[in-house]
Design an enzyme around this catalytic site. Structure first.
Site, short mmCIF file in Angstrom:
data_model
loop_
_atom_site.label_atom_id
_atom_site.label_comp_id
_atom_site.label_asym_id
_atom_site.label_seq_id
_atom_site.Cartn_x
_atom_site.Cartn_y
_atom_site.Cartn_z
N GLU A 74 0.83 -1.21 0.00
CA GLU A 74 0.00 0.00 0.00
C GLU A 74 0.87 1.26 0.00
O GLU A 74 1.98 1.26 0.51
CB GLU A 74 -0.92 -0.02 1.22
CG GLU A 74 -1.94 -1.14 1.13
CD GLU A 74 -2.83 -1.27 2.36
OE1 GLU A 74 -3.97 -1.73 2.20
OE2 GLU A 74 -2.39 -0.94 3.48
N CYS A 101 -0.30 5.74 10.48
CA CYS A 101 0.87 5.02 10.94
C CYS A 101 0.52 3.75 11.72
O CYS A 101 -0.29 3.80 12.64
CB CYS A 101 1.62 5.99 11.86
SG CYS A 101 3.33 5.66 11.93
#
Ligand code: SF4
Length: 339
Positions: free
Chosen positions: A92, A330
């Site tokens: 990704e 994150c």
């Protein structure tokens, strides 16, 4: 004959492909510009080279540019893209627009083998290194209108575990014949593989971020297995002593988890570790995984840490979370790939 991919080659390597027919380095630079600056994915559409060169190149090479297979748009305009390589590796990439800054967060591996406890990519496991071309392709192929100004290697994978390809990708991204992004706007993030960090510091001008999770070795070992072989205190000592060139940034990333690593003891240890150095610290809230018992530190606590660090003379900032609703923030990448 297996064709070579141009994306991932330097201008000199492209020159090596075409020089035998009498073509010049200027032709190689024209080809690099077409691939890296314009993102042209079809060799027959490269206009600034002779017809004979186009035909010869077409016979031996592909551009190597490939598009994402899926995308998800966040309410905050962050976009997460899914790529799949010919060999089936999935990874990704995240596009983060913010005022005049357009950041691409790239992956350096499909999955990761470092096994950090609070990371979805770690749970996904390791599915292979990405080539320099597959890394650079993420910057030049994502469908966006505005010019990419910043690149962060904070997607899937541990960049220091795929160092050769990461260093080559940085070289291409910063070259005049490539996308020409300033090395000051490229940041490579790591949980710490000491020999690779030393090599990266010597071979690249890009910024480095070290994720520490805890300043206490015993505690860090439980969440970041890399600590067992590569103690973070030793890495910080190396970073402190590194003769830093002007504007190059070394940063500590500190993900703050409520009650776990946001106590006064942690704050005091961070101060003592970083005092008197040019290393900055970037505080960020923890992003919860499915079935997670942990939760992020409160906003007040994160701001308190920042204030305390700043008044101790340490440069500290707070990173804004982006793309949480699409699992692009994150620690969350690969959540949707875990089946
Ligand atoms: S935090 Fe980084 S190094 Fe650790 S498992 Fe996740 S991707 Fe890998």
């Amino acid at each position: 004959m297996v064709k070579v991919n141009l994306c991932g080659l330097t201008a000199n390597e492209i020159f090596d492909l075409i020089r035998h027919s009498g073509f010049t380095i200027n032709h190689a630079v024209a080809i690099s510009n077409a691939v890296y600056k314009k993102g042209i994915s079809d060799i027959s559409k490269i206009s600034k080279i002779p017809k004979k060169l186009r035909a010869e190149l077409d016979a031996i090479a592909n551009t190597g540019i490939f598009m994402p297979t899926a995308s998800e748009l966040s309410a905050d305009k962050t976009v997460k893209y899914l790529y799949r390589t010919e060999s089936g590796k999935e990874f990704e990439t995240v596009y983060i627009p913010e005022n005049k800054r357009n950041t691409v967060c790239v992956s350096s591996q499909s999955g990761c083998r470092m096994g950090c406890q609070f990371c979805a990519t770690g749970r996904y496991g390791f599915h292979g290194n990405l080539s320099a071309g597959e890394i650079v392709n993420q910057v030049i192929s994502i469908p966006h209108e505005s010019k990419v100004t910043h690149v962060v290697f904070m997607g899937m994978g541990e960049p220091m575990d795929n160092l050769e390809n990461v260093i080559k990708a940085c070289r291409i991204l910063t070259s005049e014949w490539g996308p020409a992004i300033s090395s000051r706007n490229i940041t490579v993030s790591t949980v710490g593989i000491t020999p690779a960090i030393e090599e990266f510091l010597a071979s690249s001008e890009c910024n480095l971020t070290l994720s520490i999770h805890s300043p206490f070795p015993l505690e860090r070992k439980r969440v970041v297995p890399a600590e067992i072989k590569y103690p973070v205190h030793e890495i910080i000592r190396i970073l402190k002593n590194y003769p830093l060139k002007k504007k190059r940034r070394l940063t500590i990333a500190y993900v703050m988890i409520k009650g776990l690593n946001d106590t006064d003891l942690h704050l005091a240890e961070l101060k003592s570790l970083l005092k008197g150095s040019r290393i900055r610290i970037n505080l960020l809230p923890y992003h919860m995984l499915p079935d997670d018992q942990n939760s992020p530190s409160t906003t007040e606590r994160i701001h308190f840490f920042k204030h305390e660090l700043v008044v101790s003379g340490i440069s500290a900032s707070i990173r804004k979370s982006r793309g949480i609703d699409i699992s692009a923030a994150c620690g969350l990448l690969a959540s949707s790939l875990i089946r």
